[in-house]
Design an enzyme around this catalytic site. Structure first.
Site, PDB file in Angstrom:
ATOM      1  N   CYS A 299       0.846  -1.203   0.000  1.00 23.32           N
ATOM      2  CA  CYS A 299       0.000   0.000   0.000  1.00 23.32           C
ATOM      3  C   CYS A 299       0.879   1.249   0.000  1.00 23.32           C
ATOM      4  CB  CYS A 299      -0.951  -0.023   1.205  1.00 23.32           C
ATOM      5  SG  CYS A 299      -1.960  -1.496   1.352  1.00 23.32           S
TER       6      CYS A 299
ATOM      7  N   HIS B 103      -7.765  -3.787  -3.827  1.00 24.93           N
ATOM      8  CA  HIS B 103      -6.654  -3.251  -3.052  1.00 24.93           C
ATOM      9  C   HIS B 103      -6.447  -4.108  -1.795  1.00 24.93           C
ATOM     10  CE1 HIS B 103      -3.791  -0.189  -1.909  1.00 24.93           C
ATOM     11  NE2 HIS B 103      -4.275  -0.239  -0.689  1.00 24.93           N
TER      12      HIS B 103
ATOM     13  N   ASP C 217      -8.848  -2.688  -7.966  1.00 27.52           N
ATOM     14  CA  ASP C 217      -8.419  -1.699  -6.978  1.00 27.52           C
ATOM     15  C   ASP C 217      -8.998  -0.346  -7.357  1.00 27.52           C
ATOM     16  OD1 ASP C 217      -7.049   0.118  -5.349  1.00 27.52           O
ATOM     17  OD2 ASP C 217      -5.206  -1.072  -5.364  1.00 27.52           O
TER      18      ASP C 217
END
Length: 301
Positions: free
Chosen positions: A173, A269, A236
């Site tokens: 991330c 994600h 995502d």
């Protein structure tokens, strides 16, 4: 359940529910939640890696600004020297998921070092309030973070168990973006694996957000000093597919044929985060196998 769908956490119209914390662990005088409660899924069964045949430690070392930077280290038992992987956390800092990543790497024969980039301001790991977490993360600017990476590389070079000429970096991330930035800055890094880090500003980003996020990975493609493998999800919503294409195009235009991004069709994600509802086992395992293959080729030979 509210899902975290962006590298920098929840959007303004999302609220992170309070979730159970599975205990705390002390690290250099800072208390870290075992699993970040802002993202922990009640239904999750996180992978747990034991410390058998490993040496683990909480350490600290001086950053360029004089801050005593804490870090978690896991490595195989013995004198080594072992190739090293720097592990860059998500926005939640060094919590149990990141420590387990370090232990997994140590089981694979690496010394893994996870610096606590955010604790100058506060430790985000035990917090449930996403606005507080994002305030902490925003305080860790590019030069500070790159200084912390430099300090980590210097410290690695002083360890007799470390093969300091064989160092890789991986991040998740927020940390995925740091991987691209670090591999463009530090020639002593031999390989990087970036898990779903933002590549370019969002289409609706303000000028302030665009400036704050610089340098963006898409602008650094030609400066990469080591191959980077990007592992991203087509679903995502925080990292649009067109920015992934733009990054792959930038890599190709720069002649960086040893770097690429893999896009998993059904992955959202955070698909590697086994403590979250976003976890996708098959894609996470495939990505991990690709990580190990790259580090095997670049760090062990």
């Amino acid at each position: 359940m509210t899902l975290i769908t962006r590298p920098e956490g929840l959007s303004a119209d999302q609220i992170a529910p309070s979730r159970r914390s599975l205990g705390v662990a002390a690290l250099g005088g800072v208390a870290f939640a075992a699993y970040a409660p802002a993202a922990l899924s009640q239904a999750a069964r996180p992978i747990t890696t034991d410390s058998a045949d490993l040496t683990t430690a909480n350490v600290s070392y001086a950053a360029p600004d004089g801050f005593d930077l804490p870090a978690f280290v896991a490595r195989p038992e013995g004198e080594g020297p072992f190739p090293v992987v720097i592990v860059v956390s998500e926005i939640f800092g060094v919590h149990e998921y990141i420590r387990d990543i370090c232990r997994r790497l140590a089981k694979a024969g690496y010394a893994a070092v996870a610096p606590a980039f955010f604790v100058r301001k506060a430790d985000p790991a035990p917090l449930s309030d996403m606005q507080s977490i994002m305030t902490i993360v925003a305080a860790a600017g590019y030069e500070q973070v790159m200084g912390d990476v430099a300090a980590t590389l210097d410290w690695i070079g002083q360890q007799t168990w470390a093969k300091s000429d064989k160092v890789g970096i991986t991040g998740f991330c927020w940390g995925g973006k740091v991987v691209w930035q670090a591999c463009a800055r530090f020639p002593m890094l031999d390989a990087g694996v970036a898990w779903y880090g933002r590549l370019a500003p969002a289409a609706n980003a303000t000028d302030e957000q665009k400036t704050a996020g610089r340098p963006w990975p898409v602008d650094l493609a030609g400066e990469l000093k080591a191959p980077v493998l990007g592992l991203y999800g087509r679903q995502d919503s925080g990292i649009p597919n067109d920015t992934v294409k733009a990054m792959n195009d930038a890599l190709a235009a720069a002649g960086k044929t040893d770097s690429q991004i893999i896009l998993y069709d059904d992955a959202p994600h955070g698909f590697h985060a086994d403590y979250r509802a976003s976890y996708r086992e098959a894609d996470a395992k495939d990505g991990w196998a690709r990580l190990l293959a790259l580090f095997e080729a670049r760090l062990k030979h």
